[in-house]
Design a protein around this motif. Structure first.
Motif, PDB file in Angstrom:
ATOM      1  N   ARG A  36      28.459  27.085  44.863  1.00  0.00           N
ATOM      2  CA  ARG A  36      28.918  27.770  46.076  1.00  0.00           C
ATOM      3  C   ARG A  36      29.693  26.838  46.996  1.00  0.00           C
ATOM      4  N   ALA A  37      29.378  25.572  46.962  1.00  0.00           N
ATOM      5  CA  ALA A  37      30.124  24.612  47.789  1.00  0.00           C
ATOM      6  C   ALA A  37      31.563  24.455  47.321  1.00  0.00           C
ATOM      7  N   GLN A  38      31.854  24.885  46.080  1.00  0.00           N
ATOM      8  CA  GLN A  38      33.206  24.773  45.533  1.00  0.00           C
ATOM      9  C   GLN A  38      33.922  26.124  45.469  1.00  0.00           C
ATOM     10  N   ALA A  39      33.322  27.171  46.052  1.00  0.00           N
ATOM     11  CA  ALA A  39      33.921  28.502  45.986  1.00  0.00           C
ATOM     12  C   ALA A  39      35.314  28.527  46.599  1.00  0.00           C
ATOM     13  N   ARG A  40      35.575  27.659  47.566  1.00  0.00           N
ATOM     14  CA  ARG A  40      36.892  27.632  48.205  1.00  0.00           C
ATOM     15  C   ARG A  40      37.999  27.244  47.230  1.00  0.00           C
ATOM     16  N   ARG A  41      37.632  26.622  46.100  1.00  0.00           N
ATOM     17  CA  ARG A  41      38.633  26.226  45.115  1.00  0.00           C
ATOM     18  C   ARG A  41      38.895  27.317  44.073  1.00  0.00           C
ATOM     19  N   LEU A  42      38.089  28.376  44.095  1.00  0.00           N
ATOM     20  CA  LEU A  42      38.204  29.427  43.090  1.00  0.00           C
ATOM     21  C   LEU A  42      39.306  30.415  43.468  1.00  0.00           C
ATOM     22  N   THR A  43      40.199  30.685  42.534  1.00  0.00           N
ATOM     23  CA  THR A  43      41.267  31.647  42.758  1.00  0.00           C
ATOM     24  C   THR A  43      40.709  33.072  42.723  1.00  0.00           C
ATOM     25  N   THR A  44      41.456  34.013  43.279  1.00  0.00           N
ATOM     26  CA  THR A  44      41.107  35.424  43.195  1.00  0.00           C
ATOM     27  C   THR A  44      41.639  35.993  41.887  1.00  0.00           C
ATOM     28  N   ASN A  45      40.809  36.773  41.200  1.00  0.00           N
ATOM     29  CA  ASN A  45      41.275  37.473  39.997  1.00  0.00           C
ATOM     30  C   ASN A  45      41.677  38.890  40.390  1.00  0.00           C
ATOM     31  N   TYR A  46      42.812  39.339  39.835  1.00  0.00           N
ATOM     32  CA  TYR A  46      43.380  40.639  40.192  1.00  0.00           C
ATOM     33  C   TYR A  46      43.469  41.549  38.979  1.00  0.00           C
ATOM     34  N   GLY A  47      43.403  42.834  39.235  1.00  0.00           N
ATOM     35  CA  GLY A  47      43.714  43.840  38.237  1.00  0.00           C
ATOM     36  C   GLY A  47      45.063  44.454  38.568  1.00  0.00           C
ATOM     37  N   ALA A  48      45.899  44.669  37.549  1.00  0.00           N
ATOM     38  CA  ALA A  48      47.225  45.252  37.766  1.00  0.00           C
ATOM     39  C   ALA A  48      47.101  46.767  37.845  1.00  0.00           C
ATOM     40  N   LEU A  49      47.511  47.332  38.976  1.00  0.00           N
ATOM     41  CA  LEU A  49      47.398  48.768  39.195  1.00  0.00           C
ATOM     42  C   LEU A  49      48.736  49.312  39.678  1.00  0.00           C
ATOM     43  N   GLY A  50      49.471  49.961  38.777  1.00  0.00           N
ATOM     44  CA  GLY A  50      50.742  50.568  39.150  1.00  0.00           C
ATOM     45  C   GLY A  50      51.714  49.601  39.781  1.00  0.00           C
ATOM     46  N   GLY A  51      51.771  48.373  39.274  1.00  0.00           N
ATOM     47  CA  GLY A  51      52.659  47.366  39.826  1.00  0.00           C
ATOM     48  C   GLY A  51      52.087  46.630  41.019  1.00  0.00           C
ATOM     49  N   VAL A  52      50.862  46.967  41.406  1.00  0.00           N
ATOM     50  CA  VAL A  52      50.198  46.313  42.531  1.00  0.00           C
ATOM     51  C   VAL A  52      48.976  45.559  42.020  1.00  0.00           C
ATOM     52  N   LEU A  53      48.750  44.366  42.554  1.00  0.00           N
ATOM     53  CA  LEU A  53      47.579  43.579  42.172  1.00  0.00           C
ATOM     54  C   LEU A  53      46.416  43.898  43.108  1.00  0.00           C
ATOM     55  N   VAL A  54      45.316  44.347  42.518  1.00  0.00           N
ATOM     56  CA  VAL A  54      44.116  44.712  43.274  1.00  0.00           C
ATOM     57  C   VAL A  54      43.039  43.660  43.011  1.00  0.00           C
ATOM     58  N   PRO A  55      42.475  43.046  44.050  1.00  0.00           N
ATOM     59  CA  PRO A  55      41.444  42.023  43.819  1.00  0.00           C
ATOM     60  C   PRO A  55      40.200  42.620  43.177  1.00  0.00           C
ATOM     61  N   ILE A  56      39.767  42.042  42.067  1.00  0.00           N
ATOM     62  CA  ILE A  56      38.549  42.515  41.399  1.00  0.00           C
ATOM     63  C   ILE A  56      37.453  41.454  41.382  1.00  0.00           C
TER      64      ILE A  56
END
Length: 432
Positions: free
Chosen positions: A267-287
């Motif tokens: 948890r102390a390293q969570a700030r280094r974790l990227t957001t994973n996205y799902g592609a929805l109709g040309g838009v990236l939705v955070p999952i």
């Protein structure tokens, strides 16, 4: 259009051919890395794909033996996260875990603790008597005895006949999900087409429970993407007497200087974790945003086929270790023979390769090996847009790291291949 229609589980598997360098790259390559200017096409591609309406950020790299990689990083770790994207950002590498598991199995082969053609049942007795579906993905009550045992070779090359919960359809897939044989995790929320319910806890329970279900093909006859590398994780536990994650940390990650490669993000390293996205109709939705990521909690067990989080810098060290025959920073981590074995063609004779992801090719320990002009290029991709490969003939490695699913929702990866080859050819023409 529904999320399930766009993020279809089958799309995740169309990862594309490894973006190799092959015979086009010669040992006389003049190296000008260390600055993005050395990689103008790759830099332009990263610039083009990063920004509003595109990806929040990404990292690419190229490196050669004996030298640090050149990293090209742009943007931020998420649209709502201003942390700059960089070589030390944390990414879910998913199936790029498979070559790590496969290569470490080859190290045990070279140490004499396993044999490549040793029956799996020698280590895991539950696999001694297996049944096979009469028809691939067919009925569960139309079976025949496996004509030969599953071997370690079969496990690391996806020729064991073991299925995959993200690949199979029909009754066998339903049985996998019902019994918790889903070796991977995506999000804390249910995402249609990507999440399949809870996973059985414990690698031992997973391997034993999977052995009670039929194979989808006779061992050694067909390349079929599988949970074989997850089973290999259990084999490694039994052979070494250590948990799979502890063994990797002790035998590879520590000695190779891969301090950020783990199955759980502190948890102390969570700030280094990227957001994973799902592609929805040309838009990236955070999952899977970093502050609530499923990777902040320990997994049901360490998934040898899809479980690791790593950084571009760390995974480059793994590729560099392969390129240099098992040595990094003057220290031998893996035997030269283990590396050579794992990055060579290990497919059984006569195996059907027509279903191989990326088209028919050779296959080593958890990774695809190119043919023809791409001969000697070993590597694999991850379901969330990461790819890493090493040209074993010329000791050159390259990577692309981004986070979105499915990874072929855009032409990013094929464009990276084109840009990479153009930059390498330009470097080739520079005076030494």
């Amino acid at each position: 259009m529904s999320l399930s229609a766009l993020i279809d589980r089958r799309l995740i598997l169309r990862l594309g051919a490894v973006a190799g360098l092959g015979a086009a790259v010669m040992p006389r390559l003049a190296w000008a890395v260390g600055q993005p200017a050395a990689l103008p096409k790759v830099s332009a591609l990263v610039d083009r794909w990063t920004g509003t309406g595109k990806f929040p950020g990404m990292v690419a790299s190229v490196g050669m033996a004996g030298r640090e990689a050149s990293f090209v990083a742009r943007g931020a770790q998420g649209f709502d996260d201003g942390t700059p994207m960089g070589p030390d950002s944390l990414f879910r590498i998913y199936s790029m875990t498979k070559p790590i598991t496969g290569i470490m199995a080859m190290q045990l082969v070279e140490e004499g603790r396993l044999s490549l053609d040793q029956p799996l049942a020698d280590v895991l007795p539950a696999w001694r008597t297996m049944q096979v579906q009469d028809r691939y993905d067919g009925a569960l009550d139309r079976l025949h005895p496996a004509p030969r045992p599953i071997t370690m070779r079969h496990l690391v090359t996806h020729t064991s006949g073991i299925g995959y919960s993200i690949v199979q359809t029909g009754p066998i897939r339903d049985a996998y999900v019902r019994q918790g044989l889903v070796p991977g995790r995506i999000s804390r929320i249910e995402v249609p087409g990507l999440t399949y319910g809870p996973t059985v806890r414990g690698l031992d329970h997973f391997a034993d429970r999977l052995a009670t279900l039929p194979l989808v093909a006779d061992p050694g006859t067909r390349w079929s993407y599988s949970m074989g590398l997850d089973v290999m994780g259990r084999v490694i536990e039994v052979v070494t007497g250590k948990s799979f994650d502890a063994y990797l940390a002790e035998a590879l990650f520590g000695p190779a200087g891969m301090a950020s490669t783990t199955f759980t993000v502190p948890r102390a390293q969570a700030r280094r974790l990227t957001t994973n996205y799902g592609a929805l109709g040309g838009v990236l939705v955070p999952i899977d945003p970093p502050e609530s990521s499923v990777y902040l909690d320990p997994p049901a067990f360490p998934f040898g086929g899809s479980g690791l989080v790593s950084t571009p810098r760390d995974y480059d060290r793994f590729l560099r270790l392969l390129a240099q025959g098992g040595v990094i920073d003057g220290r031998r981590v893996l035997s030269q023979r283990a590396v050579a074995l794992g990055t060579s063609n290990l497919l059984p004779d006569g195996v059907d390769r027509s279903h191989m992801i990326g088209g028919p090719a050779a296959f080593g320990a958890g990774g695809r090996i190119g043919l023809g002009a791409e001969a000697g290029v070993f590597g694999w991709s991850g379901a969330a847009g990461t790819v890493g490969m090493v040209d074993m003939n010329h000791a050159i490695r390259s990577q692309l790291f981004v986070q979105f699913m499915p990874s072929d929702a855009t032409p990013l990866l094929p464009e990276f291949q084109t840009a990479l080859k153009a930059d390498v050819m330009a470097l080739l023409e520079k005076p030494a």
